[in-house]
Design an enzyme around this catalytic site. Structure first.
Site, PDB file in Angstrom:
ATOM      1  N   HIS A  20      27.090 111.357  46.372  1.00  8.97           N
ATOM      2  CA  HIS A  20      27.313 112.384  45.135  1.00  8.97           C
ATOM      3  C   HIS A  20      28.464 111.984  44.163  1.00  8.97           C
ATOM      4  O   HIS A  20      29.331 112.540  43.577  1.00  8.97           O
ATOM      5  CB  HIS A  20      27.959 113.716  46.060  1.00  8.97           C
TER       6      HIS A  20
ATOM      7  N   ASP B  60      23.528 112.522  56.308  1.00  7.68           N
ATOM      8  CA  ASP B  60      22.743 113.292  55.324  1.00  7.68           C
ATOM      9  C   ASP B  60      21.711 112.270  54.652  1.00  7.68           C
ATOM     10  O   ASP B  60      22.067 112.010  53.861  1.00  7.68           O
ATOM     11  CB  ASP B  60      23.626 114.061  54.541  1.00  7.68           C
TER      12      ASP B  60
ATOM     13  N   LYS C 239      29.555 117.427  44.322  1.00  6.66           N
ATOM     14  CA  LYS C 239      28.590 116.694  43.775  1.00  6.66           C
ATOM     15  C   LYS C 239      28.712 116.380  42.523  1.00  6.66           C
ATOM     16  O   LYS C 239      29.176 117.101  41.762  1.00  6.66           O
ATOM     17  CB  LYS C 239      26.961 117.561  44.308  1.00  6.66           C
TER      18      LYS C 239
ATOM     19  N   ASP D 290      21.088 110.087  44.088  1.00  3.70           N
ATOM     20  CA  ASP D 290      21.317 110.780  45.174  1.00  3.70           C
ATOM     21  C   ASP D 290      20.332 111.047  46.075  1.00  3.70           C
ATOM     22  O   ASP D 290      19.522 112.144  46.115  1.00  3.70           O
ATOM     23  CB  ASP D 290      22.032 112.095  44.927  1.00  3.70           C
TER      24      ASP D 290
ATOM     25  N   ASP E 288      30.001 113.046  50.224  1.00  9.81           N
ATOM     26  CA  ASP E 288      28.882 112.365  50.610  1.00  9.81           C
ATOM     27  C   ASP E 288      28.652 111.286  50.030  1.00  9.81           C
ATOM     28  O   ASP E 288      29.013 111.338  48.535  1.00  9.81           O
ATOM     29  CB  ASP E 288      27.723 113.666  50.148  1.00  9.81           C
TER      30      ASP E 288
ATOM     31  N   GLU F 119      31.722 120.723  49.797  1.00 10.36           N
ATOM     32  CA  GLU F 119      30.917 119.538  49.512  1.00 10.36           C
ATOM     33  C   GLU F 119      30.662 119.208  47.949  1.00 10.36           C
ATOM     34  O   GLU F 119      29.832 120.278  47.372  1.00 10.36           O
ATOM     35  CB  GLU F 119      29.746 119.411  50.159  1.00 10.36           C
TER      36      GLU F 119
ATOM     37  N   HIS G  85      29.371 113.050  54.799  1.00 16.01           N
ATOM     38  CA  HIS G  85      27.729 113.131  54.800  1.00 16.01           C
ATOM     39  C   HIS G  85      27.376 111.553  54.352  1.00 16.01           C
ATOM     40  O   HIS G  85      27.726 111.180  53.338  1.00 16.01           O
ATOM     41  CB  HIS G  85      27.455 113.888  53.658  1.00 16.01           C
TER      42      HIS G  85
ATOM     43  N   TRP H  91      27.418 123.782  50.763  1.00 16.57           N
ATOM     44  CA  TRP H  91      27.193 122.912  49.511  1.00 16.57           C
ATOM     45  C   TRP H  91      26.351 123.689  48.673  1.00 16.57           C
ATOM     46  O   TRP H  91      25.250 124.558  49.272  1.00 16.57           O
ATOM     47  CB  TRP H  91      26.449 121.628  49.946  1.00 16.57           C
TER      48      TRP H  91
ATOM     49  N   ASP I 249      19.239 109.975  49.364  1.00 11.65           N
ATOM     50  CA  ASP I 249      19.355 110.152  50.355  1.00 11.65           C
ATOM     51  C   ASP I 249      18.517 109.267  51.367  1.00 11.65           C
ATOM     52  O   ASP I 249      17.422 109.964  52.360  1.00 11.65           O
ATOM     53  CB  ASP I 249      18.769 111.710  50.914  1.00 11.65           C
TER      54      ASP I 249
END
Ligand code: RNT
Ligand code: ZN
Length: 422
Positions: A265, A329, A231, A297, A262, A229, A289, A188, A299
């Site tokens: 993302h 993640d 995004k 995003d 992810d 990955e 993820h 990433w 997380d």
């Protein structure tokens, strides 16, 4: 609840699931065989140990909060990971970032890292882990220039990061060899523009070229696999991300690499659960993820929410769990970090269990008959079947705390260990 009662509740649940054609014993066996790759970076807010005291996190990602007890050293991080793993049922993996290297106190730059810098991690992990996964660290570094790495216009910058990528694949392959399970190394990069670009093509062409150089040497896929990955945007990179979803989907399909999805993302109403089946048709394997975006995003710690359940169902229904690498993640610095790991990882396992308890053949048959009423009736009924009795029994059998009992252990650990860290 005592063990006898947990068992009694399980036996009742087992009977109820048998009525709809689901064998809970077989499900438990299957669940045991699915590892989740727990990420190391929840333990120290993605700081790493490249520099004493960790680095300032940059690259469009951010950990917010200052809950006490963050792991200041590799030793502390390992202790915290061990504590978390002891409270999670199943045999799991650890996902390491390159900036968590063990450099013995002497700075080693990213283009110079070698498997030896991860030897102490591997030695520590043997017997504790199913295996390890790996990530080159393309952020929090002075050579992230104006937000760019592998797609930077300056060849010198690109070459530095290409060397890092090559070095990381060697480390990943060593992990795969040492553990005897396949390591996935995931790329990433933060490369993005804050404002509207004049040229959307050139950075992407440079990125494809850099990636081809990193992946030039072939590695035994039993030991090691590469993932990329995508995004949508990052902080300070709101207008254009070089490694967008379309870019990496095309790259992964054309090079037969793994695509990493992810959950944070994509656009807020876009769900990765709907993408899994498409990606799996065209990519050899898949990396996830699992994360929880809240408006962006962000997380957040993975919750047992609708999307997590849908993700798990898609994985289970695909019948290709052996081709899916489930990684987590998230990095929340505002709550107890060990608890964050336990909550998120237990939720992932719980969602897999919940998904495995579906009578998928019956559901498929209803759908093929265009009997959407029956499909909905079943979906709704499944939500209130006693799946949590199966979960409790599974935890008991795996020798980890049942229900909220794990939290007492985390509180104790906080008192004995975490609170002594300043
Ligand atoms: C960033 C990506 C990436 C990182 C980790 C630390 O938006 O999700 O996977 O979170 O590599
Ligand atoms: Zn991610």
């Amino acid at each position: 609840m005592d063990n006898k009662k947990i068992e009694q509740a399980y036996l009742l649940a087992k009977e109820q699931y048998a009525v709809i054609g689901v064998d809970t014993g077989a499900v438990i066996k299957k669940l045991q065989s699915v590892p989740v790759s727990m990420h190391c970076w929840q333990g120290d807010d993605v700081g790493g140990y490249e520099q004493v005291g960790g680095s300032e996190l940059s690259g469009g990602i951010q950990a917010t909060g200052n809950y006490p007890g963050k792991a200041r050293t590799i030793g502390e991080l390992r202790g915290d990971i061990e504590k978390a793993l002891s409270l999670i049922p199943g045999d799991h993996r650890l996902n390491l970032h390159a900036c968590y290297l063990d450099n013995g106190g002497t700075f080693v730059d990213r283009d110079q890292i070698e498997p030896t810098h991860f030897k102490s991690w591997i030695d520590w992990g043997k017997g504790k882990l199913h295996g390890m996964d790996f990530n080159p660290t393309y952020f929090s570094h002075e050579k992230v220039v104006d937000g760019f790495t592998l797609s930077h216009p300056d060849k010198g910058i690109r070459d530095f990061w290409i060397e890092h990528g090559i070095a990381c694949r060697k480390i990943g392959a060593e992990m795969g060899k040492q553990f005897g399970t396949t390591t996935v190394t995931n790329v990433w990069i933060p490369d993005s523009y804050k404002d509207i670009p004049a040229d959307r093509v050139a950075p992407r062409a440079r990125l494809a070229d850099s990636l081809d150089k990193i992946f030039a040497e072939s590695i035994d896929p039993k030991l090691h696999l590469d993932a990329v990955e995508s995004k949508l945007f990052g902080i300070g990179g709101e207008s254009y991300t070089v490694g967008s979803h379309e870019f990496y989907m095309g790259y992964a399909v054309s090079r037969q690499k793994l695509l990493c999805l992810d959950a944070g993302h994509f656009h807020p109403t876009e769900m990765i659960s709907d993408k899994i089946s498409s990606v799996m048709m065209f990519c050899p394997e898949l990396l996830l993820h699992v994360s929880r975006p809240v408006r962006w995003d962000s997380d957040h710690v993975v919750c047992f929410d609708d999307e997590l359940q849908q993700i798990a169902k898609e994985l289970v229904r695909s019948g290709k769990l052996d081709k899916v690498h489930i990684g987590l993640d998230f990095f929340d610095a505002s709550i107890n970090r060990v608890a964050a790991w336990v909550i998120g990882t237990r939720n992932m396992a719980k969602a897999l269990l919940f998904a495995m308890l579906e009578p998928i053949d019956t559901l498929r048959a209803a759908e093929l008959d265009m009997d959407f009423t029956k499909r909905l009736v079943l979906f709704e009924e499944l939500k209130s079947l006693p799946w949590s009795a199966v979960w409790d029994y599974y935890c008991m059998k795996q020798d980890v705390p049942v229900g909220m009992a794990w939290f007492d252990e985390v509180k104790q650990y906080e008192q004995d260990v975490l609170s002594n860290r300043t």
